[in-house]
Scaffold this motif. Structure first.
Motif, PDB file in Angstrom:
ATOM      1  N   GLU A  78       0.859  -1.177   0.000  1.00 12.14           N
ATOM      2  CA  GLU A  78       0.000   0.000   0.000  1.00 12.14           C
ATOM      3  C   GLU A  78       0.891   1.221   0.000  1.00 12.14           C
ATOM      4  OE1 GLU A  78      -1.629   1.100   4.115  1.00 12.14           O
ATOM      5  OE2 GLU A  78      -1.271  -1.070   4.305  1.00 12.14           O
ATOM      6  N   THR A  79       0.293   2.380  -0.238  1.00 11.34           N
ATOM      7  CA  THR A  79       1.060   3.619  -0.237  1.00 11.34           C
ATOM      8  C   THR A  79       0.526   4.559   0.830  1.00 11.34           C
ATOM      9  OG1 THR A  79      -0.361   4.747  -1.847  1.00 11.34           O
ATOM     10  CG2 THR A  79       1.446   3.392  -2.720  1.00 11.34           C
ATOM     11  N   ILE A  80       1.400   5.477   1.250  1.00  6.29           N
ATOM     12  CA  ILE A  80       0.992   6.496   2.216  1.00  6.29           C
ATOM     13  C   ILE A  80       1.798   7.764   1.942  1.00  6.29           C
ATOM     14  CG2 ILE A  80       2.651   5.790   4.006  1.00  6.29           C
ATOM     15  CD1 ILE A  80       0.344   6.406   6.045  1.00  6.29           C
ATOM     16  N   ALA A  81       1.128   8.899   1.965  1.00  6.59           N
ATOM     17  CA  ALA A  81       1.773  10.178   1.666  1.00  6.59           C
ATOM     18  C   ALA A  81       2.041  10.957   2.943  1.00  6.59           C
ATOM     19  CB  ALA A  81       0.896  11.009   0.737  1.00  6.59           C
ATOM     20  N   CYS A  82       3.201  11.602   2.987  1.00  6.14           N
ATOM     21  CA  CYS A  82       3.534  12.456   4.128  1.00  6.14           C
ATOM     22  C   CYS A  82       4.760  13.284   3.775  1.00  6.14           C
ATOM     23  CB  CYS A  82       3.822  11.613   5.368  1.00  6.14           C
ATOM     24  SG  CYS A  82       4.193  12.588   6.848  1.00  6.14           S
ATOM     25  N   ASP A  83       4.751  14.546   4.149  1.00  7.47           N
ATOM     26  CA  ASP A  83       5.911  15.414   3.987  1.00  7.47           C
ATOM     27  C   ASP A  83       6.718  15.359   5.278  1.00  7.47           C
ATOM     28  OD1 ASP A  83       7.805  17.325   3.535  1.00  7.47           O
ATOM     29  OD2 ASP A  83       6.386  18.939   3.049  1.00  7.47           O
ATOM     30  N   LEU A  84       7.879  14.722   5.232  1.00  2.00           N
ATOM     31  CA  LEU A  84       8.686  14.551   6.442  1.00  2.00           C
ATOM     32  C   LEU A  84       9.320  15.845   6.918  1.00  2.00           C
ATOM     33  CD1 LEU A  84      10.398  11.094   5.787  1.00  2.00           C
ATOM     34  CD2 LEU A  84       8.145  11.621   6.748  1.00  2.00           C
ATOM     35  N   ALA A  85       9.173  16.911   6.134  1.00  3.60           N
ATOM     36  CA  ALA A  85       9.595  18.227   6.627  1.00  3.60           C
ATOM     37  C   ALA A  85       8.690  18.690   7.758  1.00  3.60           C
ATOM     38  CB  ALA A  85       9.588  19.245   5.496  1.00  3.60           C
ATOM     39  N   ASP A  86       7.517  18.083   7.864  1.00  4.24           N
ATOM     40  CA  ASP A  86       6.576  18.354   8.949  1.00  4.24           C
ATOM     41  C   ASP A  86       6.711  17.211   9.957  1.00  4.24           C
ATOM     42  OD1 ASP A  86       4.379  18.604  10.655  1.00  4.24           O
ATOM     43  OD2 ASP A  86       3.001  19.196   9.064  1.00  4.24           O
ATOM     44  N   GLY A  87       7.464  17.435  11.005  1.00  2.98           N
ATOM     45  CA  GLY A  87       7.726  16.378  11.979  1.00  2.98           C
ATOM     46  C   GLY A  87       6.475  15.867  12.663  1.00  2.98           C
ATOM     47  N   ASP A  88       5.523  16.763  12.951  1.00  2.00           N
ATOM     48  CA  ASP A  88       4.290  16.331  13.599  1.00  2.00           C
ATOM     49  C   ASP A  88       3.474  15.427  12.673  1.00  2.00           C
ATOM     50  OD1 ASP A  88       4.951  17.783  15.854  1.00  2.00           O
ATOM     51  OD2 ASP A  88       3.719  19.519  15.293  1.00  2.00           O
ATOM     52  N   ALA A  89       3.469  15.727  11.379  1.00  2.00           N
ATOM     53  CA  ALA A  89       2.763  14.884  10.421  1.00  2.00           C
ATOM     54  C   ALA A  89       3.417  13.512  10.330  1.00  2.00           C
ATOM     55  CB  ALA A  89       2.740  15.550   9.045  1.00  2.00           C
ATOM     56  N   ALA A  90       4.751  13.468  10.408  1.00  2.00           N
ATOM     57  CA  ALA A  90       5.458  12.184  10.368  1.00  2.00           C
ATOM     58  C   ALA A  90       5.090  11.331  11.575  1.00  2.00           C
ATOM     59  CB  ALA A  90       6.964  12.435  10.323  1.00  2.00           C
ATOM     60  N   VAL A  91       5.019  11.947  12.743  1.00  2.00           N
ATOM     61  CA  VAL A  91       4.624  11.232  13.959  1.00  2.00           C
ATOM     62  C   VAL A  91       3.191  10.717  13.833  1.00  2.00           C
ATOM     63  CG1 VAL A  91       4.078  11.544  16.413  1.00  2.00           C
ATOM     64  CG2 VAL A  91       6.256  12.373  15.491  1.00  2.00           C
ATOM     65  N   ALA A  92       2.305  11.564  13.330  1.00  2.00           N
ATOM     66  CA  ALA A  92       0.902  11.161  13.177  1.00  2.00           C
ATOM     67  C   ALA A  92       0.762   9.993  12.213  1.00  2.00           C
ATOM     68  CB  ALA A  92       0.071  12.346  12.703  1.00  2.00           C
ATOM     69  N   MET A  93       1.551   9.995  11.147  1.00  2.00           N
ATOM     70  CA  MET A  93       1.524   8.881  10.200  1.00  2.00           C
ATOM     71  C   MET A  93       1.877   7.567  10.888  1.00  2.00           C
ATOM     72  SD  MET A  93       3.800   8.296   6.718  1.00  2.00           S
ATOM     73  CE  MET A  93       5.369   8.421   7.613  1.00  2.00           C
ATOM     74  N   VAL A  94       2.919   7.590  11.697  1.00  2.00           N
ATOM     75  CA  VAL A  94       3.340   6.381  12.405  1.00  2.00           C
ATOM     76  C   VAL A  94       2.264   5.924  13.386  1.00  2.00           C
ATOM     77  CG1 VAL A  94       5.053   5.450  14.015  1.00  2.00           C
ATOM     78  CG2 VAL A  94       5.790   6.863  12.090  1.00  2.00           C
ATOM     79  N   GLU A  95       1.676   6.856  14.103  1.00  2.00           N
ATOM     80  CA  GLU A  95       0.622   6.502  15.055  1.00  2.00           C
ATOM     81  C   GLU A  95      -0.562   5.840  14.359  1.00  2.00           C
ATOM     82  OE1 GLU A  95       1.319   9.954  18.471  1.00  2.00           O
ATOM     83  OE2 GLU A  95      -0.067  10.328  16.809  1.00  2.00           O
ATOM     84  N   LYS A  96      -0.955   6.376  13.214  1.00  2.00           N
ATOM     85  CA  LYS A  96      -2.094   5.810  12.484  1.00  2.00           C
ATOM     86  C   LYS A  96      -1.784   4.404  11.975  1.00  2.00           C
ATOM     87  CE  LYS A  96      -3.926  10.309  11.070  1.00  2.00           C
ATOM     88  NZ  LYS A  96      -4.146  11.255   9.934  1.00  2.00           N
ATOM     89  N   LEU A  97      -0.577   4.203  11.452  1.00  2.00           N
ATOM     90  CA  LEU A  97      -0.209   2.884  10.962  1.00  2.00           C
ATOM     91  C   LEU A  97      -0.149   1.871  12.110  1.00  2.00           C
ATOM     92  CD1 LEU A  97       2.575   3.748   8.359  1.00  2.00           C
ATOM     93  CD2 LEU A  97       0.289   2.861   7.869  1.00  2.00           C
ATOM     94  N   ALA A  98       0.414   2.286  13.235  1.00  2.00           N
ATOM     95  CA  ALA A  98       0.526   1.379  14.378  1.00  2.00           C
ATOM     96  C   ALA A  98      -0.841   0.963  14.895  1.00  2.00           C
ATOM     97  CB  ALA A  98       1.336   2.037  15.494  1.00  2.00           C
ATOM     98  N   ALA A  99      -1.819   1.840  14.790  1.00  2.00           N
ATOM     99  CA  ALA A  99      -3.159   1.549  15.301  1.00  2.00           C
ATOM    100  C   ALA A  99      -3.880   0.496  14.475  1.00  2.00           C
ATOM    101  CB  ALA A  99      -3.983   2.826  15.347  1.00  2.00           C
ATOM    102  N   ARG A 100      -3.498   0.343  13.205  1.00  2.00           N
ATOM    103  CA  ARG A 100      -4.245  -0.592  12.357  1.00  2.00           C
ATOM    104  C   ARG A 100      -3.411  -1.756  11.824  1.00  2.00           C
ATOM    105  NH1 ARG A 100      -3.284  -0.019   6.961  1.00  2.00           N
ATOM    106  NH2 ARG A 100      -2.460   1.962   6.162  1.00  2.00           N
ATOM    107  N   MET A 101      -2.105  -1.798  12.112  1.00  2.00           N
ATOM    108  CA  MET A 101      -1.284  -2.920  11.634  1.00  2.00           C
ATOM    109  C   MET A 101      -0.836  -3.753  12.834  1.00  2.00           C
ATOM    110  SD  MET A 101       0.873  -1.614   8.314  1.00  2.00           S
ATOM    111  CE  MET A 101       2.119  -0.723   9.238  1.00  2.00           C
ATOM    112  N   PRO A 102      -1.396  -4.930  13.030  1.00  2.00           N
ATOM    113  CA  PRO A 102      -1.110  -5.713  14.233  1.00  2.00           C
ATOM    114  C   PRO A 102       0.294  -6.317  14.263  1.00  2.00           C
ATOM    115  CG  PRO A 102      -2.521  -6.943  12.751  1.00  2.00           C
ATOM    116  CD  PRO A 102      -2.420  -5.569  12.186  1.00  2.00           C
ATOM    117  N   ASP A 103       0.932  -6.466  13.105  1.00  2.00           N
ATOM    118  CA  ASP A 103       2.270  -7.074  13.080  1.00  2.00           C
ATOM    119  C   ASP A 103       3.239  -6.194  12.305  1.00  2.00           C
ATOM    120  OD1 ASP A 103       4.343  -8.817  13.474  1.00  2.00           O
ATOM    121  OD2 ASP A 103       3.621 -10.365  12.094  1.00  2.00           O
ATOM    122  N   TRP A 104       3.348  -4.944  12.762  1.00  2.00           N
ATOM    123  CA  TRP A 104       4.273  -4.005  12.132  1.00  2.00           C
ATOM    124  C   TRP A 104       5.664  -4.233  12.727  1.00  2.00           C
ATOM    125  CZ3 TRP A 104       3.914   2.058  12.491  1.00  2.00           C
ATOM    126  CH2 TRP A 104       4.917   2.614  11.656  1.00  2.00           C
TER     127      TRP A 104
END
Length: 254
Positions: free
Chosen positions: A52-78
């Protein structure tokens, strides 16, 4: 989802794409991060067995953190995070570009560290969590070119042994993977790369699949946490006064 999952930042192109292909071939579900390369990311995901794909501008540190939080919430074996995305713009040891430096430090160092912290705090995999920070052989073989880029890679490398000491599960691992000159970069032509990328101890080109296979190996957790592996045909064991782009163009021996 029954497959182990990996997030590869900058996974749509270049070394990131090679790693995405290798993880997929080895039975992983691959999350391909991109900033602006949506078409390339989606085409690559379509070509893989589970992606799958996911978009995020890593120049925005808060957005990068939010991306990780969202993925962790829905992927049981990350099980793995590969921080591969980086910017590579030119400035020199005698003329630091403040804008280039801020961008390099944010995208190449600060966001990967914050993402690592968030991943280790939130991934619920019952197996070991593995982080692979993509570095550069310039750590051991520095030169004055691409000053801010190199500074940012040194900053990221310094966090690896520290994060390996952090209180976490004993099965967790933090690694560095330091490639040498592999793909044509900056303003190089492929013809220039064919020659300049032989400037290593083995006098051979190092290929993307070598880096990709090493990333998959590290994601297996078979090396002690805090280690960095160089994949560069021995380039880091040399002492090169300039980046190989300019060594070759200017006919310099070292």
């Amino acid at each position: 989802m029954t497959l182990p999952a990996v997030l590869i930042t900058g996974g749509a192109k270049r070394l990131g794409a090679a790693m995405a292909q290798q993880f997929a071939a080895d039975g992983w579900h691959v999350v391909i991060h991109y900033r602006s390369s949506r078409k390339a990311a989606e085409a690559l995901a379509t070509s893989l067995p589970s992606a799958e794909t996911i978009a995020c501008d890593l120049a925005d540190g808060d957005a990068a953190v939010a991306m990780v939080e969202k993925l962790a919430a829905r992927m049981p074996d990350w099980r793995a995070l590969v921080n591969s995305a980086s910017i590579f713009s030119y400035d020199s040891v005698t003329e630091l570009d403040p804008d280039a430096n801020r961008q390099a430090m944010q995208i190449n160092a600060l966001s990967p560290v914050r993402m690592t912290q968030t991943y280790l705090a939130n991934s619920k995999t019952p197996h070991g969590r593995r982080v692979v920070q993509i570095l550069d052989q310039k750590l051991a073989n520095p030169n004055p070119d691409f000053f801010s880029y190199t500074m940012s890679k040194h900053a990221l490398a310094a966090t690896i042994p520290m994060q390996a000491m952090a209180p976490q599960r004993t099965s967790d691992r933090i690694y560095g993977l330091a490639p040498g000159a592999i793909l044509a970069s900056h303003d190089q032509t492929e013809q220039e790369a064919e020659v300049s990328h032989l400037r290593n101890l083995l006098r051979r080109r190092t290929w993307p699949d070598e880096v990709a296979k090493t990333a998959v190996f590290l994601a297996g957790g078979h090396v002690a946490s805090g280690a960095t592996i160089y994949v560069d045909s021995g380039q880091h064991l040399l002492s090169q006064s300039r980046d190989v782009i300019y060594l070759e163009r200017e006919g310099l021996t070292a």
